[in-house]
Design a protein around this motif. Structure first.
Motif, PDB file in Angstrom:
ATOM      1  N   ASP A 240      53.330  43.792  47.729  1.00  0.00           N
ATOM      2  CA  ASP A 240      53.618  42.518  47.242  1.00  0.00           C
ATOM      3  C   ASP A 240      52.099  41.362  48.027  1.00  0.00           C
ATOM      4  N   GLU A 241      53.059  41.111  49.391  1.00  0.00           N
ATOM      5  CA  GLU A 241      52.484  40.485  50.243  1.00  0.00           C
ATOM      6  C   GLU A 241      51.098  40.639  50.602  1.00  0.00           C
ATOM      7  N   LEU A 242      50.338  41.685  50.658  1.00  0.00           N
ATOM      8  CA  LEU A 242      49.289  41.835  50.551  1.00  0.00           C
ATOM      9  C   LEU A 242      47.885  40.999  48.993  1.00  0.00           C
ATOM     10  N   MET A 243      49.401  41.665  48.182  1.00  0.00           N
ATOM     11  CA  MET A 243      48.559  41.282  46.602  1.00  0.00           C
ATOM     12  C   MET A 243      48.301  39.800  46.644  1.00  0.00           C
ATOM     13  N   GLN A 244      49.551  38.496  47.152  1.00  0.00           N
ATOM     14  CA  GLN A 244      49.656  37.472  47.217  1.00  0.00           C
ATOM     15  C   GLN A 244      48.991  36.724  47.939  1.00  0.00           C
ATOM     16  N   SER A 245      48.242  37.595  49.122  1.00  0.00           N
ATOM     17  CA  SER A 245      47.164  36.287  50.078  1.00  0.00           C
ATOM     18  C   SER A 245      46.671  36.188  49.727  1.00  0.00           C
ATOM     19  N   THR A 246      45.931  34.934  49.973  1.00  0.00           N
ATOM     20  CA  THR A 246      44.711  34.304  49.465  1.00  0.00           C
ATOM     21  C   THR A 246      43.798  35.344  50.782  1.00  0.00           C
ATOM     22  N   GLN A 247      43.970  35.203  52.098  1.00  0.00           N
ATOM     23  CA  GLN A 247      42.835  35.763  53.212  1.00  0.00           C
ATOM     24  C   GLN A 247      42.829  36.849  52.538  1.00  0.00           C
ATOM     25  N   VAL A 248      43.297  37.554  51.957  1.00  0.00           N
ATOM     26  CA  VAL A 248      43.028  39.872  51.775  1.00  0.00           C
ATOM     27  C   VAL A 248      42.337  39.202  50.550  1.00  0.00           C
ATOM     28  N   ARG A 249      41.109  39.959  50.892  1.00  0.00           N
ATOM     29  CA  ARG A 249      39.952  39.414  49.746  1.00  0.00           C
ATOM     30  C   ARG A 249      39.054  40.948  49.188  1.00  0.00           C
ATOM     31  N   LYS A 250      40.003  41.725  49.595  1.00  0.00           N
ATOM     32  CA  LYS A 250      39.885  42.970  48.608  1.00  0.00           C
ATOM     33  C   LYS A 250      41.220  44.388  49.300  1.00  0.00           C
ATOM     34  N   GLY A 260      48.379  51.984  40.485  1.00  0.00           N
ATOM     35  CA  GLY A 260      47.254  51.449  40.655  1.00  0.00           C
ATOM     36  C   GLY A 260      47.104  50.562  40.049  1.00  0.00           C
ATOM     37  N   LYS A 261      47.701  50.489  38.283  1.00  0.00           N
ATOM     38  CA  LYS A 261      47.830  49.309  37.839  1.00  0.00           C
ATOM     39  C   LYS A 261      48.722  48.152  38.196  1.00  0.00           C
ATOM     40  N   LYS A 262      49.581  48.287  39.491  1.00  0.00           N
ATOM     41  CA  LYS A 262      50.250  47.562  39.553  1.00  0.00           C
ATOM     42  C   LYS A 262      49.299  45.841  40.535  1.00  0.00           C
ATOM     43  N   LEU A 263      48.718  46.963  41.349  1.00  0.00           N
ATOM     44  CA  LEU A 263      47.895  46.690  42.370  1.00  0.00           C
ATOM     45  C   LEU A 263      46.855  46.059  41.774  1.00  0.00           C
ATOM     46  N   MET A 264      46.627  46.370  40.773  1.00  0.00           N
ATOM     47  CA  MET A 264      44.751  45.771  39.850  1.00  0.00           C
ATOM     48  C   MET A 264      45.267  44.246  39.002  1.00  0.00           C
ATOM     49  N   ALA A 265      46.877  44.626  38.445  1.00  0.00           N
ATOM     50  CA  ALA A 265      47.256  43.198  38.097  1.00  0.00           C
ATOM     51  C   ALA A 265      47.332  42.008  38.772  1.00  0.00           C
ATOM     52  N   SER A 267      46.168  41.537  41.834  1.00  0.00           N
ATOM     53  CA  SER A 267      45.326  40.989  42.748  1.00  0.00           C
ATOM     54  C   SER A 267      44.241  40.693  41.838  1.00  0.00           C
ATOM     55  N   ALA A 268      44.815  40.257  40.452  1.00  0.00           N
ATOM     56  CA  ALA A 268      44.467  39.199  39.312  1.00  0.00           C
ATOM     57  C   ALA A 268      43.999  37.709  40.226  1.00  0.00           C
ATOM     58  N   ASN A 269      45.798  36.977  40.195  1.00  0.00           N
ATOM     59  CA  ASN A 269      45.958  35.422  40.344  1.00  0.00           C
ATOM     60  C   ASN A 269      44.456  35.368  41.779  1.00  0.00           C
ATOM     61  N   LYS A 272      40.858  39.413  43.265  1.00  0.00           N
ATOM     62  CA  LYS A 272      40.356  40.677  44.782  1.00  0.00           C
ATOM     63  C   LYS A 272      39.842  41.636  44.149  1.00  0.00           C
ATOM     64  N   LYS A 273      38.931  42.015  44.801  1.00  0.00           N
ATOM     65  CA  LYS A 273      38.132  43.168  44.614  1.00  0.00           C
ATOM     66  C   LYS A 273      38.601  44.130  44.457  1.00  0.00           C
ATOM     67  N   VAL A 274      38.572  44.863  43.747  1.00  0.00           N
ATOM     68  CA  VAL A 274      39.620  45.987  43.936  1.00  0.00           C
ATOM     69  C   VAL A 274      39.124  47.319  43.698  1.00  0.00           C
ATOM     70  N   SER A 275      39.455  48.945  44.082  1.00  0.00           N
ATOM     71  CA  SER A 275      38.998  49.589  43.994  1.00  0.00           C
ATOM     72  C   SER A 275      39.608  51.471  44.303  1.00  0.00           C
ATOM     73  N   LEU A 276      40.104  51.137  43.166  1.00  0.00           N
ATOM     74  CA  LEU A 276      41.034  52.465  43.179  1.00  0.00           C
ATOM     75  C   LEU A 276      40.854  54.222  42.751  1.00  0.00           C
ATOM     76  N   GLU A 277      41.358  55.122  42.754  1.00  0.00           N
ATOM     77  CA  GLU A 277      40.858  56.749  43.187  1.00  0.00           C
ATOM     78  C   GLU A 277      43.061  56.555  42.758  1.00  0.00           C
ATOM     79  N   LEU A 278      42.419  56.913  40.918  1.00  0.00           N
ATOM     80  CA  LEU A 278      43.879  57.269  40.874  1.00  0.00           C
ATOM     81  C   LEU A 278      43.925  59.084  40.496  1.00  0.00           C
TER      82      LEU A 278
END
Ligand code: ADP
Length: 325
Positions: A240-250, A260-265, A267-269, A272-278
Motif C-alpha cells: 500500500d505504501e508503494l502504491m500510494q507514493s507519488t515518488q514511486v513511478r513504476k 497482481g490485480k490489487k497492485l494494478m488497481a 497503481s491507477a490513482n 504508475k507504470k506496471v509490469s506483472l508476471e502472474l
C-alpha cells in the motif's frame, strides 16, 4: 542401502549440513536479517521480527525484521534522493558497478545457493543454477544499458524534427515471490539500476535471506547507498505504501494473479507504470507421434523442476489416446 535407510541417512545429513551451511554463510558475512534502507541495515521500527524457516524441516533459520509502511516510506525517500545522483552517471559508470555486483554474486555462488536451498527448499544443483541465471541478468543489463538508443522519427511537418529520448522513470517498487529468491530480484533490479532508476525491493517473507545477501553484495560492488533498498514483513502495508507514493513511478511484480490485480488497481490513482508476471496455467500435452523417451523426460522436468514450484510447472498432463494406451 534400502530406500528407508537412505531417507533416514539423508535426513540426518540434511540437519548436519544445515548447521554447517548456516555457519559458512555467516562466516562469509552474508547472513543479513535487517532491512536495507539508504545503505544502512535497520531493524523494524517497532522491533518486530518474523521467522524464516527451512521448509524441509520446519527449523527456524533466522528472525528477520518485520517492516511495514513507515520503513517503506523511508526506503522510498532514500531511493528518490539517490535517483538524482545515480541517474546522472553515465551508463558506462553504472555498468561497471553492476558488472562488479555480477562478479561478486558469482564468486559467492556456493553461499547464495546454500541460502536458497535452506530457505526455499530447492535442490542444491538447481540453487547453483539459479545463481548463474540470476547473476546473468545483472551482466546482461549492465551491457545492454549502454545501448539505450533514442529514435529520430520522420516529422509530419517539414520544419520540425521529432526525437525520442529515453530516460529512467524514477523509483521502482519491485515485489517478488519465493520460488526464485534471487533471479526474480535480479531480473527486475538489473534493468532498473542499469538505466538509472533506483529501487525498493520487497522480497517474499518466506525467502528474504537470499535477497538480503544479494543486496549486501550490491553494496560491496559499489552500488550507492539508497539505489537499492530492501524492506520485508507486512506485505499489504508495504504494498500500500508503494502504491500510494507519488515518488514511486513504476511497479514490477511477479506473483499471484489476485495480488497482481490489487497492485494494478492500486497503481491507477498515481498512474504508475506496471509490469506483472502472474500465475501460470500450464498443460503438458503428449501427442501420439511423440518420442516417448523425450516426452517422459520432458514431462518430468515440466512437473518437478524447482520442486514443482515454477509458474510454468505442468498443472495437468494430457496424453493422446494412442500414446496413453
Ligand atoms: P505466490 O502465490 O506466488 O506466493 P503472492 O502473490 O502471494 O504469490 O506473493 C508474491 C509476492 O507478493 C510476495 O512477496 C508477497 O509477500 C507479496 N504480496 C502478497 N500480498 C501483497 C499485497 N497485498 N501487496 C503487496 N505485495 C503482496
Amino acid at each position: 542401502v534400502s530406500a528407508s535407510s537412505r531417507v533416514a541417512s539423508r535426513r540426518h545429513m540434511g540437519s548436519v549440513d544445515a548447521g554447517a551451511a548456516m555457519e559458512k554463510i555467516r562466516a562469509a558475512g552474508l547472513l543479513r536479517t535487517r532491512g536495507l534502507i539508504g545503505g544502512k541495515w535497520v531493524d523494524a521500527y517497532d522491533g518486530k521480527t518474523i521467522e524464516v524457516q527451512n521448509p524441509a524441516t520446519g527449523e527456524v533459520l533466522a528472525n528477520v525484521a518485520c517492516m511495514g509502511n513507515r520503513e517503506t516510506a523511508d526506503a522510498i525517500t532514500s531511493a528518490n534522493t539517490t535517483f538524482y545522483t545515480w541517474s546522472k552517471l553515465t551508463a558506462s559508470e553504472r555498468s561497471k558497478a553492476l558488472r562488479k555486483w555480477h562478479d561478486l554474486l558469482m564468486s559467492h555462488k556456493e553461499e547464495l545457493a546454500l541460502l536458497m536451498t535452506l530457505e526455499q527448499g530447492k535442490p542444491m544443483k538447481e540453487a547453483l543454477g539459479e545463481v548463474n541465471y540470476g547473476a546473468s541478468f545483472i551482466e546482461f543489463f549492465a551491457e545492454e544499458a549502454k545501448r539505450v538508443y533514442g529514435d529520430i522519427i520522420p516529422p509530419t511537418l517539414a520544419d520540425r524534427r521529432l526525437l525520442v529520448l529515453k530516460q529512467p522513470i524514477g523509483v521502482v517498487g519491485a515485489i517478488t515471490p519465493w520460488n526464485f529468491p534471487l533471479a526474480m530480484i535480479t531480473r527486475k533490479v538489473g534493468p532498473a539500476l542499469a538505466c538509472g532508476c533506483t529501487v525498493v525491493v520487497k522480497p517474499s517473507e518466506f525467502t528474504p535471506l537470499t535477497a538480503l545477501a544479494a543486496a549486501d553484495l550490491a553494496l560491496q560492488a559499489g552500488i550507492p547507498a539508497g539505489a537499492l533498498n530492501v524492506v520485508m514483513g507486512n506485505a499489504p502495508e508495504i504494498g500500500d505504501e508503494l502504491m500510494q507514493s507519488t515518488q514511486v513511478r513504476k511497479i514490477t511484480f511477479t506473483g499471484s494473479t489476485a495480488v497482481g490485480k490489487k497492485l494494478m488497481a492500486g497503481s491507477a490513482n498515481t498512474v504508475k507504470k506496471v509490469s506483472l508476471e502472474l500465475g501460470g496455467n500450464a498443460p503438458c500435452i503428449v501427442f501420439d507421434d511423440a518420442d516417448i523417451d523425450v516426452a517422459v523426460k520432458g514431462s518430468l522436468a515440466a512437473k518437478f523442476r524447482n520442486s514443482g514450484q515454477t509458474c510454468v510447472c505442468a498443472n495437468r498432463i494430457l496424453v493422446q489416446e494412442g500414446m496413453y494406451l
